[in-house]
Design a protein around this motif. Structure first.
Motif, PDB file in Angstrom:
ATOM      1  N   ARG A   1      42.185  55.521  52.472  1.00  0.00           N
ATOM      2  CA  ARG A   1      43.094  55.676  53.607  1.00  0.00           C
ATOM      3  C   ARG A   1      42.717  56.909  54.422  1.00  0.00           C
ATOM      4  O   ARG A   1      42.759  56.889  55.658  1.00  0.00           O
ATOM      5  CB  ARG A   1      44.524  55.802  53.073  1.00  0.00           C
TER       6      ARG A   1
ATOM      7  N   ARG B   1      39.571  56.362  56.606  1.00  0.00           N
ATOM      8  CA  ARG B   1      39.734  55.459  57.759  1.00  0.00           C
ATOM      9  C   ARG B   1      40.704  56.003  58.800  1.00  0.00           C
ATOM     10  O   ARG B   1      41.129  55.281  59.692  1.00  0.00           O
ATOM     11  CB  ARG B   1      40.220  54.099  57.272  1.00  0.00           C
ATOM     12  N   ARG B   2      41.039  57.258  58.689  1.00  0.00           N
ATOM     13  CA  ARG B   2      41.976  57.897  59.608  1.00  0.00           C
ATOM     14  C   ARG B   2      41.414  57.925  61.025  1.00  0.00           C
ATOM     15  O   ARG B   2      40.222  58.131  61.229  1.00  0.00           O
ATOM     16  CB  ARG B   2      42.243  59.309  59.126  1.00  0.00           C
ATOM     17  N   ALA B   3      42.254  57.735  61.992  1.00  0.00           N
ATOM     18  CA  ALA B   3      41.821  57.691  63.391  1.00  0.00           C
ATOM     19  C   ALA B   3      41.416  59.079  63.895  1.00  0.00           C
ATOM     20  O   ALA B   3      40.415  59.220  64.588  1.00  0.00           O
ATOM     21  CB  ALA B   3      42.940  57.124  64.259  1.00  0.00           C
ATOM     22  N   ARG B   4      42.178  60.081  63.530  1.00  0.00           N
ATOM     23  CA  ARG B   4      41.856  61.453  63.956  1.00  0.00           C
ATOM     24  C   ARG B   4      41.216  62.179  62.791  1.00  0.00           C
ATOM     25  O   ARG B   4      41.892  62.585  61.860  1.00  0.00           O
ATOM     26  CB  ARG B   4      43.122  62.181  64.405  1.00  0.00           C
TER      27      ARG B   4
END
Length: 74
Positions: A34, A37-40
């Motif tokens: 998780r 795969r973080r956007a920021r």
């Protein structure tokens, strides 16, 4: 459950601890994926999920490796 634990052998109790540690390892693996795969990417966090995964997996696998032969003999 309490009656089972009263009459459980040491191998059964070790196996339950091993499964619990492998469950924790699975949780840390999910949390590490998780985080990856973080956007920021600059908000990654401080928890060392990979190190925790390896620690829990080795402990859980070791406990199961010790307990399984005794359980299979019974």
């Amino acid at each position: 459950m309490h009656e089972f634990l009263t009459f459980a052998s040491d191998a059964d109790i070790l196996a339950m601890w091993g499964v619990a540690f492998l469950g924790l390892a699975a949780f840390t693996l999910i949390m590490d994926r998780r985080r990856n795969r973080r956007a920021r990417i600059d908000r990654i966090g401080w928890m060392p999920w990979t190190g925790l995964f390896l620690t829990f997996a080795v402990i859980g696998g070791g406990l199961l490796a010790v307990a399984i032969p005794s359980i299979l003999r019974a």
